[in-house]
Design an enzyme around this catalytic site. Sequence first.
Site, mmCIF file in Angstrom:
data_model
loop_
_atom_site.group_PDB
_atom_site.id
_atom_site.type_symbol
_atom_site.label_atom_id
_atom_site.label_comp_id
_atom_site.label_asym_id
_atom_site.label_seq_id
_atom_site.Cartn_x
_atom_site.Cartn_y
_atom_site.Cartn_z
ATOM 1 N N ASP A 161 -78.981 -23.827 -0.696
ATOM 2 C CA ASP A 161 -79.178 -22.638 -1.525
ATOM 3 C C ASP A 161 -79.159 -21.410 -0.619
ATOM 4 O O ASP A 161 -80.112 -21.164 0.121
ATOM 5 C CB ASP A 161 -80.509 -22.714 -2.271
ATOM 6 C CG ASP A 161 -80.515 -23.761 -3.381
ATOM 7 O OD1 ASP A 161 -79.627 -24.642 -3.386
ATOM 8 O OD2 ASP A 161 -81.415 -23.703 -4.238
ATOM 9 N N LYS A 210 -77.357 -18.895 -8.668
ATOM 10 C CA LYS A 210 -78.800 -19.079 -8.838
ATOM 11 C C LYS A 210 -79.453 -17.711 -8.969
ATOM 12 O O LYS A 210 -79.062 -16.756 -8.290
ATOM 13 C CB LYS A 210 -79.346 -19.854 -7.630
ATOM 14 C CG LYS A 210 -80.863 -20.012 -7.578
ATOM 15 C CD LYS A 210 -81.260 -20.816 -6.339
ATOM 16 C CE LYS A 210 -82.768 -20.796 -6.114
ATOM 17 N NZ LYS A 210 -83.171 -21.552 -4.907
ATOM 18 N N LYS A 257 -78.368 -22.118 -11.812
ATOM 19 C CA LYS A 257 -79.728 -22.555 -11.499
ATOM 20 C C LYS A 257 -80.693 -21.403 -11.758
ATOM 21 O O LYS A 257 -80.504 -20.290 -11.259
ATOM 22 C CB LYS A 257 -79.840 -23.011 -10.037
ATOM 23 C CG LYS A 257 -81.269 -23.396 -9.629
ATOM 24 C CD LYS A 257 -81.322 -23.933 -8.208
ATOM 25 C CE LYS A 257 -82.764 -24.153 -7.745
ATOM 26 N NZ LYS A 257 -82.835 -24.707 -6.369
#
Length: 220
Positions: A89, A151, A180
């Site tokens: 991430d 995300k 996400k």
Amino acid sequence: MDYAKYIDHTLLKPDATLDQIDKLIDEAKEYHFKSVCINPTYVKHAAEALKDSDVLVCTVIGFPLGANTSATKAFEVEDAVKNGADELDMIINIGALKDGRYDEVRKDIEAVVKASGDHTVKVIIETVLLTDEEKRKASEISKEAGADFVKTSTGFAGGGATVEDVKLMKEVVGDDLEVKASGGVRNLEDFKAMIDAGATRVGASAGVQIIQGLESDSDY
């Protein structure tokens, strides 16, 4: 719906101890969460502890500011993968995005994607700091750069996921990328709202409470 498989069980606090990481790992194995999301210093330990389980190891790159150089982010990726990370991430260069230096933002993501090999890359755009147009642009660039997910948040910038942001991001990336939601998802109601809005993954430290239908006071 198997709620657990949507959850990255998360502990990214700077003061996280090994005992707390082990508790996170044990919970992830018990509830069969999709992954544990932890800082890079614990990746090797987690990978060893989870090697015979169905739980992935997720870590963060350029966290939490995104202001590292692309070369630094790429090295972080290589080191994390070597230590056993399955998913990465990363945080975009937020200042470059706000300046309109879009090539720089794209190349930064591309450097991480290239270094990752075939590992999953999620691009954190830090929605709380962006206008809606910047959110759209960041999502478009993430798609162009070959990421797997966009995300919402680090959870460290004073705000987290909102239903509106998840919908906006999903509208931009369509079926090409997944979304996400992370930051501030504290209970089953929050979780379901994010899934209904288009998220296919939720990052939360409240994974156990979500599954049990309880409430958490955590910001992440």
